[in-house]
Design a protein around this motif. Sequence first.
Motif, PDB file in Angstrom:
ATOM      1  N   MET A 117     -13.577  21.052   1.785  1.00  0.00           N
ATOM      2  CA  MET A 117     -14.620  21.457   0.837  1.00  0.00           C
ATOM      3  C   MET A 117     -15.993  21.393   1.478  1.00  0.00           C
ATOM      4  O   MET A 117     -16.856  22.241   1.207  1.00  0.00           O
ATOM      5  CB  MET A 117     -14.554  20.606  -0.428  1.00  0.00           C
ATOM      6  CG  MET A 117     -13.284  20.820  -1.239  1.00  0.00           C
ATOM      7  SD  MET A 117     -13.241  19.912  -2.806  1.00  0.00           S
ATOM      8  CE  MET A 117     -14.347  20.903  -3.826  1.00  0.00           C
ATOM      9  N   ALA A 118     -16.198  20.405   2.337  1.00  0.00           N
ATOM     10  CA  ALA A 118     -17.466  20.318   3.073  1.00  0.00           C
ATOM     11  C   ALA A 118     -17.670  21.554   3.931  1.00  0.00           C
ATOM     12  O   ALA A 118     -18.773  22.120   3.993  1.00  0.00           O
ATOM     13  CB  ALA A 118     -17.469  19.060   3.945  1.00  0.00           C
TER      14      ALA A 118
ATOM     15  N   ALA B 287     -23.105  27.873   1.129  1.00  0.00           N
ATOM     16  CA  ALA B 287     -24.147  27.469   0.179  1.00  0.00           C
ATOM     17  C   ALA B 287     -25.479  27.216   0.867  1.00  0.00           C
ATOM     18  O   ALA B 287     -25.534  26.744   2.003  1.00  0.00           O
ATOM     19  CB  ALA B 287     -23.704  26.218  -0.572  1.00  0.00           C
ATOM     20  N   HIS B 288     -26.559  27.507   0.143  1.00  0.00           N
ATOM     21  CA  HIS B 288     -27.901  27.192   0.624  1.00  0.00           C
ATOM     22  C   HIS B 288     -28.292  25.762   0.255  1.00  0.00           C
ATOM     23  O   HIS B 288     -29.023  25.101   0.990  1.00  0.00           O
ATOM     24  CB  HIS B 288     -28.924  28.161   0.010  1.00  0.00           C
ATOM     25  CG  HIS B 288     -28.675  29.595   0.330  1.00  0.00           C
ATOM     26  ND1 HIS B 288     -28.159  30.483  -0.584  1.00  0.00           N
ATOM     27  CD2 HIS B 288     -28.845  30.306   1.484  1.00  0.00           C
ATOM     28  CE1 HIS B 288     -28.047  31.683  -0.032  1.00  0.00           C
ATOM     29  NE2 HIS B 288     -28.454  31.595   1.223  1.00  0.00           N
TER      30      HIS B 288
ATOM     31  N   ALA C 225     -22.818  17.458   7.714  1.00  0.00           N
ATOM     32  CA  ALA C 225     -23.820  17.270   8.770  1.00  0.00           C
ATOM     33  C   ALA C 225     -23.287  17.705  10.122  1.00  0.00           C
ATOM     34  O   ALA C 225     -24.018  18.295  10.934  1.00  0.00           O
ATOM     35  CB  ALA C 225     -24.250  15.799   8.812  1.00  0.00           C
ATOM     36  N   THR C 226     -22.022  17.427  10.385  1.00  0.00           N
ATOM     37  CA  THR C 226     -21.400  17.836  11.650  1.00  0.00           C
ATOM     38  C   THR C 226     -21.464  19.345  11.823  1.00  0.00           C
ATOM     39  O   THR C 226     -21.579  19.863  12.939  1.00  0.00           O
ATOM     40  CB  THR C 226     -19.934  17.361  11.702  1.00  0.00           C
ATOM     41  OG1 THR C 226     -19.910  15.933  11.636  1.00  0.00           O
ATOM     42  CG2 THR C 226     -19.249  17.821  12.979  1.00  0.00           C
ATOM     43  N   LEU C 227     -21.403  20.069  10.696  1.00  0.00           N
ATOM     44  CA  LEU C 227     -21.435  21.529  10.731  1.00  0.00           C
ATOM     45  C   LEU C 227     -22.860  22.068  10.658  1.00  0.00           C
ATOM     46  O   LEU C 227     -23.056  23.288  10.530  1.00  0.00           O
ATOM     47  CB  LEU C 227     -20.600  22.088   9.575  1.00  0.00           C
ATOM     48  CG  LEU C 227     -19.093  21.780   9.667  1.00  0.00           C
ATOM     49  CD1 LEU C 227     -18.391  22.104   8.357  1.00  0.00           C
ATOM     50  CD2 LEU C 227     -18.457  22.563  10.818  1.00  0.00           C
ATOM     51  N   GLY C 228     -23.832  21.178  10.706  1.00  0.00           N
ATOM     52  CA  GLY C 228     -25.230  21.613  10.708  1.00  0.00           C
ATOM     53  C   GLY C 228     -25.830  21.806   9.337  1.00  0.00           C
ATOM     54  O   GLY C 228     -26.943  22.326   9.209  1.00  0.00           O
TER      55      GLY C 228
END
Length: 510
Positions: A406-407, A414-415, A441-444
């Motif tokens: 889901m993350a 999503a913005h 966060a890992t995905l920026g």
Amino acid sequence: MSLSRNSVHTLGEYYQLLLKNGLLADTQPLKADFARTVPLVSCDSRVVVPGALFICKGAAFREEYLLAAVKLGAAAYVSERPYPGVSAPCIAVTDIRAAMALLADLFWNHPSGKVDVIGITGTKGKTTTAFFLKAILDRWQESRGLGPTALLSSLMVDDGVERREATLTTPEPLDLQRHLAHAAQSGFVTMEVSSQALKYHRTLGVEFAVGVFLNIGEDHISPVEHPDFEDYFSSKLRLFSQCAAAVVNLDCDHAHRVLSAARAAGNRVVTFSLRDPSAQVYADGLTLEEDEARFTLHTPRFTTEVSLPMSGWFNVENALAAAAAAEILGVDGDAVTQGLAQVRVPGRMETYHSARLPLTVVVDYAHNGMSLEALLSSLRQDYPDRELTVVFGCPGGKALDRRESMAAAAARWAHRILLTEDDPAGEEVADICAQIGGYIATLGGTYTVIPDREEAVRTAVLEAHVPAVVVLAGKGAEHFQKRKGGSEPCVPDALLSQRALAEIDGREEA
């Protein structure tokens, strides 16, 4: 309870059933009155009556439950282990779950042999497809002067006798067989079939007229559910072994394996697709609008124009699945068209709009990575020039893989991301959100944690940068949160969104 039962069986018949299916752990002669009729099969010691057959079931089972059942007159008990201090005869079995399913089926006189049962499985879309098919079947029944059909879904149970909110996607066997017995006069039962129900034999003994396989993606992977994807996938494929006919989505991942499994079971197979015109049921001319999807539906028997009061390509896919099941059942084209035109699914793609601003709130049950990915990607296509906000959380203690999947979906589409409560059970909401946030966060991506769901929804709506779409994912129409102390009432997302929109419209008015 006897209303839907037309015969009563002896203890000997139940014993022979377990023997025939290789479930007896001990075939030594049992000192019991096998000629005695059994008025009740139950795993609830509180409702036992004299002569009942009691089932010792569940990880939390305690000997005191059995003692209470025997005190009330249980004639024998079924268990994976004997209890030496109990006077009643023990029918020892190797698999209590499988035993319970077969005993329940016999107690209720195999009700699935008297009604057409349609089982729907998949990682996403089960509930929506079930409501779509029920709407089609209800319209068909109405056109022939018959009453509504039955539904067993993760949202609700409606078997013609009982109508209430559901507690499990697929009921436990004694409940399931009771519902099927109640529904025998309805003609059809549309039900969701979970991977857990298939893995742990809840549906053992059920005859499915049609088995619908929607899709497959990683979900329910945890120490208490499925240890890995293969276990999850193979559990779902078990549905085909109980079906007379099968519906398969040619667009799903691993479609070849699904199709092979359906054919290997000797089923009649009807395929559907949004992209492949070689499918027997397919759509073209698709137009997606804010609250509606329009398309041309093609089946082997008819072609018709469909107006679906829900947007999203994934909902069109669900409609095709329902139409494919209707094709097998011989439902006419008018019933398919009219049923789909009238359908409403609580908590699925429910949209609410500001009266003054270009601001839309979407309430949807999307509760795993696959469903959230489909929802958010579709909304980005439908609203390319709007800010997209998503509010979601993940459950505590299970489906741990959802936190990452889901993350990933939220970070990609999503913005704005607001993390909040969604059935935390025994875990802390902040800890769950921190884990989800770590993956984001890992995905920026960036995110905000607001543990209180009411506050999170209000913030998401009131602080949106219009034009905007706000997605409230995971809870749908649910009005309970599963917390440490059990289920506690909460305000459903639909009402929260309406309150927030009323507040923002009032602010504008002022």
